[in-house]
Design a protein around this motif. Structure first.
Motif, short mmCIF file in Angstrom:
data_model
loop_
_atom_site.label_atom_id
_atom_site.label_comp_id
_atom_site.label_asym_id
_atom_site.label_seq_id
_atom_site.Cartn_x
_atom_site.Cartn_y
_atom_site.Cartn_z
N ALA A 1 0.85 -1.19 0.00
CA ALA A 1 0.00 0.00 0.00
C ALA A 1 0.89 1.24 0.00
N ARG A 2 0.31 2.37 -0.31
CA ARG A 2 1.07 3.61 -0.29
C ARG A 2 1.60 3.88 1.11
N ASP A 3 2.79 4.46 1.16
CA ASP A 3 3.42 4.82 2.42
C ASP A 3 2.72 6.05 2.97
N PRO A 4 2.22 6.01 4.22
CA PRO A 4 1.54 7.18 4.78
C PRO A 4 2.42 8.43 4.83
N GLY A 5 3.73 8.25 4.90
CA GLY A 5 4.64 9.38 4.92
C GLY A 5 4.89 9.97 3.55
N LEU A 6 4.56 9.22 2.50
CA LEU A 6 4.75 9.68 1.12
C LEU A 6 3.49 9.36 0.30
N PRO A 7 2.35 9.93 0.67
CA PRO A 7 1.10 9.54 0.02
C PRO A 7 1.05 9.87 -1.47
N GLU A 8 1.91 10.79 -1.92
CA GLU A 8 1.91 11.15 -3.35
C GLU A 8 2.56 10.09 -4.22
N LEU A 9 3.34 9.19 -3.62
CA LEU A 9 4.00 8.15 -4.41
C LEU A 9 3.12 6.91 -4.52
N PRO A 10 2.81 6.47 -5.73
CA PRO A 10 2.04 5.24 -5.89
C PRO A 10 2.93 4.03 -5.62
N THR A 11 2.33 2.88 -5.52
CA THR A 11 3.11 1.64 -5.41
C THR A 11 3.42 1.16 -6.83
N LEU A 12 4.43 0.32 -6.96
CA LEU A 12 4.73 -0.28 -8.27
C LEU A 12 3.53 -1.07 -8.77
N GLN A 13 2.82 -1.69 -7.85
CA GLN A 13 1.62 -2.46 -8.20
C GLN A 13 0.58 -1.55 -8.87
N GLU A 14 0.38 -0.36 -8.32
CA GLU A 14 -0.58 0.59 -8.89
C GLU A 14 -0.18 1.02 -10.30
N LEU A 15 1.11 1.19 -10.52
CA LEU A 15 1.59 1.64 -11.83
C LEU A 15 1.50 0.55 -12.89
N ASN A 16 1.40 -0.70 -12.44
CA ASN A 16 1.25 -1.84 -13.35
C ASN A 16 2.36 -1.89 -14.40
N LEU A 17 3.58 -1.59 -13.98
CA LEU A 17 4.72 -1.59 -14.89
C LEU A 17 5.39 -2.96 -15.04
N ILE A 18 5.18 -3.82 -14.06
CA ILE A 18 5.85 -5.12 -14.07
C ILE A 18 4.81 -6.21 -14.24
#
Length: 139
Positions: free
Chosen positions: A41-58
């Motif tokens: 899940a997204r890091d609460p300290g960096l909510p603007e950064l998505p996870t790699l899973q969200e980006l669906n790049l891999i």
């Protein structure tokens, strides 16, 4: 590992120090910019950064976290294990402990006792696959 079958809730963490949006890279003369975190899940300290899973790049997805766990020998008496679990859970719930963990750029969370064995098996399978695919051999 076979002798360390009893365990209690462990803390899971996602490193924030390596994913800060504007951190100085030692090998480069300019700031690096993070594009994603590797947790579930997204890091609460960096909510603007998505996870790699969200980006669906891999293809097939990607999640990488690290965690800390407490183990005791298999023959540790059940009352001792129960007391250790209880004390560990109480310690992890203390606001001061939560603050210290976050101060190390970590996101604290705890496994339930029944989840821990499942998590260990999944981690072992994941790393076995990575080691096999990379053809890594132990000397």
């Amino acid at each position: 590992m076979a002798r360390l079958r009893r365990a209690w809730p462990a803390a899971r963490s996602t490193a924030r120090s390596t994913t800060s949006p504007r951190r100085r890279c030692r090998s480069l003369r300019r700031p690096c910019v993070a594009c994603a975190t590797t947790g579930l899940a997204r890091d609460p300290g960096l909510p603007e950064l998505p996870t790699l899973q969200e980006l669906n790049l891999i293809p097939g997805g990607y999640t990488m976290t690290y965690w800390y766990g407490m183990f005791v020998p298999t023959r540790t008496p059940a009352p001792v294990v129960a007391r250790l679990r209880s004390e560990f859970a109480a310690m992890m719930a203390e606001p001061k402990m939560q603050e210290q963990i976050r101060g190390m750029s970590l996101v604290p969370s705890a496994f339930k006792a029944e989840e821990f064995g499942t998590h260990l098996a999944a981690e072992a399978a994941m790393w076995k696959g990575i080691i096999s695919a990379a053809r890594i051999e132990m000397p």
